[in-house]
Design a protein around this motif. Sequence first.
Motif, short mmCIF file in Angstrom:
data_model
loop_
_atom_site.label_atom_id
_atom_site.label_comp_id
_atom_site.label_asym_id
_atom_site.label_seq_id
_atom_site.Cartn_x
_atom_site.Cartn_y
_atom_site.Cartn_z
N TYR A 34 0.83 -1.20 0.00
CA TYR A 34 0.00 0.00 0.00
C TYR A 34 0.87 1.26 0.00
CZ TYR A 34 -3.39 3.47 1.39
OH TYR A 34 -4.16 4.59 1.44
N VAL A 38 0.68 4.26 -2.75
CA VAL A 38 0.51 5.66 -2.35
C VAL A 38 1.66 6.50 -2.89
CG1 VAL A 38 0.56 7.21 -0.37
CG2 VAL A 38 -0.88 5.20 -0.33
N CYS A 41 1.14 6.87 -6.82
CA CYS A 41 0.01 7.73 -7.21
C CYS A 41 0.23 9.18 -6.79
CB CYS A 41 -1.29 7.22 -6.58
SG CYS A 41 -1.84 5.66 -7.21
N LEU A 147 -9.05 10.51 -2.86
CA LEU A 147 -9.13 9.04 -2.93
C LEU A 147 -8.09 8.38 -2.04
CD1 LEU A 147 -9.84 8.45 -6.70
CD2 LEU A 147 -11.35 7.96 -4.78
N LEU A 148 -6.89 8.95 -1.98
CA LEU A 148 -5.87 8.39 -1.09
C LEU A 148 -6.27 8.59 0.37
CD1 LEU A 148 -2.55 9.35 -2.87
CD2 LEU A 148 -3.57 7.09 -2.66
N TYR A 150 -9.38 8.77 1.44
CA TYR A 150 -10.47 7.83 1.69
C TYR A 150 -9.94 6.41 1.87
CZ TYR A 150 -14.58 4.95 0.86
OH TYR A 150 -15.56 4.02 0.99
N SER A 151 -8.91 6.06 1.14
CA SER A 151 -8.37 4.71 1.26
C SER A 151 -7.71 4.49 2.63
CB SER A 151 -7.38 4.42 0.15
OG SER A 151 -6.19 5.17 0.34
N VAL A 154 -10.62 3.31 4.98
CA VAL A 154 -11.27 2.01 4.75
C VAL A 154 -10.46 0.88 5.33
CG1 VAL A 154 -11.93 0.38 2.95
CG2 VAL A 154 -12.44 2.80 2.70
#
Length: 154
Positions: A34, A38, A41, A147-148, A150-151, A154
């Motif tokens: 992960y 990260v 991206c 989006l990062l 939010y990830s 989760v």
Amino acid sequence: MTAFLIGNFMLNGTVGVLLYLLITKKKKIFADRYGMVVAMCGSGVLSLHLAMLTVFLIPDYFIIQVLFALGIGAFIGKKFGSLMKYQSLLSGLFHGIIGGIMGMMLGIVILNPSLCGLPSASLNSLQDNMLIFTVFGTILVIMTGSLLYYSLKV
């Protein structure tokens, strides 16, 4: 137009710093894979857009554009890549530098479309293209950052 570009540069830099600080605080909760995603991206998208804005802000000095784009890409890639071990450091650095070079190339083509065989642009369409790509890049950076973020939840 220059004030808009400088403000946009500062906005994207702020989004990058906030994203880095958020990820740094929570880096102990995710695995190496992960961290690598990260780093790829975040550094790729952010360095692409900041390098493109640099080309728009300094249009006449090619050497300064290249050095600044490589410097931005390497700095962002190193910072995002330092979140985890060596693999994410290398991938973040690599994607940061590649993103900086791509952003520089995109900015140069927007300023002079005849480089790629496209029809030459007038001054009005040149400013319209700069505005469109700047707003699109800002939306892309904000969406990637959200989006990062939010990830992480989760």
